[in-house]
Write an enzyme that holds these catalytic residues in place. Sequence first.
Site, PDB file in Angstrom:
ATOM      1  N   CYS A 151       0.686  -1.107  -0.019  1.00 42.85           N
ATOM      2  CA  CYS A 151      -0.006   0.182  -0.001  1.00 42.85           C
ATOM      3  C   CYS A 151       0.653   1.151  -0.226  1.00 42.85           C
ATOM      4  CB  CYS A 151      -0.815   0.036   1.153  1.00 42.85           C
ATOM      5  SG  CYS A 151       0.024  -0.356   2.765  1.00 42.85           S
ATOM      6  N   HIS A 306      -1.500   1.432   7.404  1.00 43.00           N
ATOM      7  CA  HIS A 306      -1.932   1.382   6.089  1.00 43.00           C
ATOM      8  C   HIS A 306      -1.872   2.661   5.392  1.00 43.00           C
ATOM      9  CE1 HIS A 306      -4.276   0.159   2.635  1.00 43.00           C
ATOM     10  NE2 HIS A 306      -5.384   0.658   2.999  1.00 43.00           N
ATOM     11  N   ASN A 327      -9.307   4.466  -1.133  1.00 40.06           N
ATOM     12  CA  ASN A 327      -8.605   3.086  -0.366  1.00 40.06           C
ATOM     13  C   ASN A 327      -8.326   2.303  -1.441  1.00 40.06           C
ATOM     14  OD1 ASN A 327      -7.470   1.172   1.339  1.00 40.06           O
ATOM     15  ND2 ASN A 327      -9.412   0.829   2.417  1.00 40.06           N
TER      16      ASN A 327
END
EC number: 3.4.22.-
Length: 379
Positions: A151, A306, A327
Amino acid sequence: MADSCCIRLHLLASVFLLLFSSFNLQGIAAENLSKQKLTSLILQNEIVKEVNENPNAGWKAAFNDRFANATVAEFKRLLGVIQTPKTAYLGVPIVRHDLSLKLPKEFDARTAWSHCTSIRRILVGYILNNVLLWSTITLWFWFLLGHCGSCWAFGAVESLSDRFCIKYNLNVSLSANDVIACCGLLCGFGCNGGFPMGAWLYFKYHGVVTQECDPYFDNTGCSHPGCEPTYPTPKCERKCVSRNQLWGESKHYGVGAYRINPDPQDIMAEVYKNGPVEVAFTVYEDFAHYKSGVYKYITGTKIGGHAVKLIGWGTSDDGEDYWLLANQWNRSWGDDGYFKIRRGTNECGIEQSVVAGLPSEKNVFKGITTSDDLLVSSV
């Protein structure tokens, strides 16, 4: 002389980050979870009930299809931000903006720069004969129980892609694979997690090729990280799969790499003036259940770190200030792939780890592609 100096600084930075991060390879909040916890399912009726019955929650929880039958361990592997000690940011500038700048009460980069398709690009993945096919490239992507914690790389390449369009009217999708495979220790450990700031430094010193040059799939099927359990970091090939592109000519560069002062006004001003930024935050179990509203932590264990793309802000009907973010977990997660989180309280640490950089004009005007033929926007 200047180039050799930059290379030496790059190598020193790589060693520095390795020394300060080797103690922690699994995210901002790499909790030592028990085996029983890791093998349990991430989606829990108890969490949904506790959130939805809390009149002060401000958001709704649900069983997101994206995590159906996923264990805590599988969910945890998607959280690839490595905790970076403050000392690792020595020499990295902190940007502050003029507080007199008038900012709108609400802002959405998707509408502010509606000509930039990269800002609103969403991925849709399908399973066919155990092969993951891609119908679009995204906000980043969900590895569908894959095991690559990247990520940190996707948050960076997507934000820089947006900024190229905003500054140069260039709709381009940059390659996360280049960063994951070729950045080395400056960025961290590839599929085992990395530093968001490292990716932006990589853009400055080495540039990043396009998704068309170095994609996440090939003609034989699924070949990107996440297709197999414990998929290793991809090999750095330094050559384009497209015959009409050269690796060096496909490189897009950044100008500088910096942190944004952890004040909501500075963060808003940065997005308003230059485009989306990359942010990192701590993820708890309840976040996997997010469906709508303005998220704030309610319940559950701390899982990991994240990185996502921050694209705007606003205030809910209930008067709650929020950040708007994209996201990487597909449209079936959250609010059509997006989520809102409480603004102004550093919720889950989201305001203290904001990084970005500006796009360089180097290679932009050399006739290289301005849109990737491999991409189909889903808006």
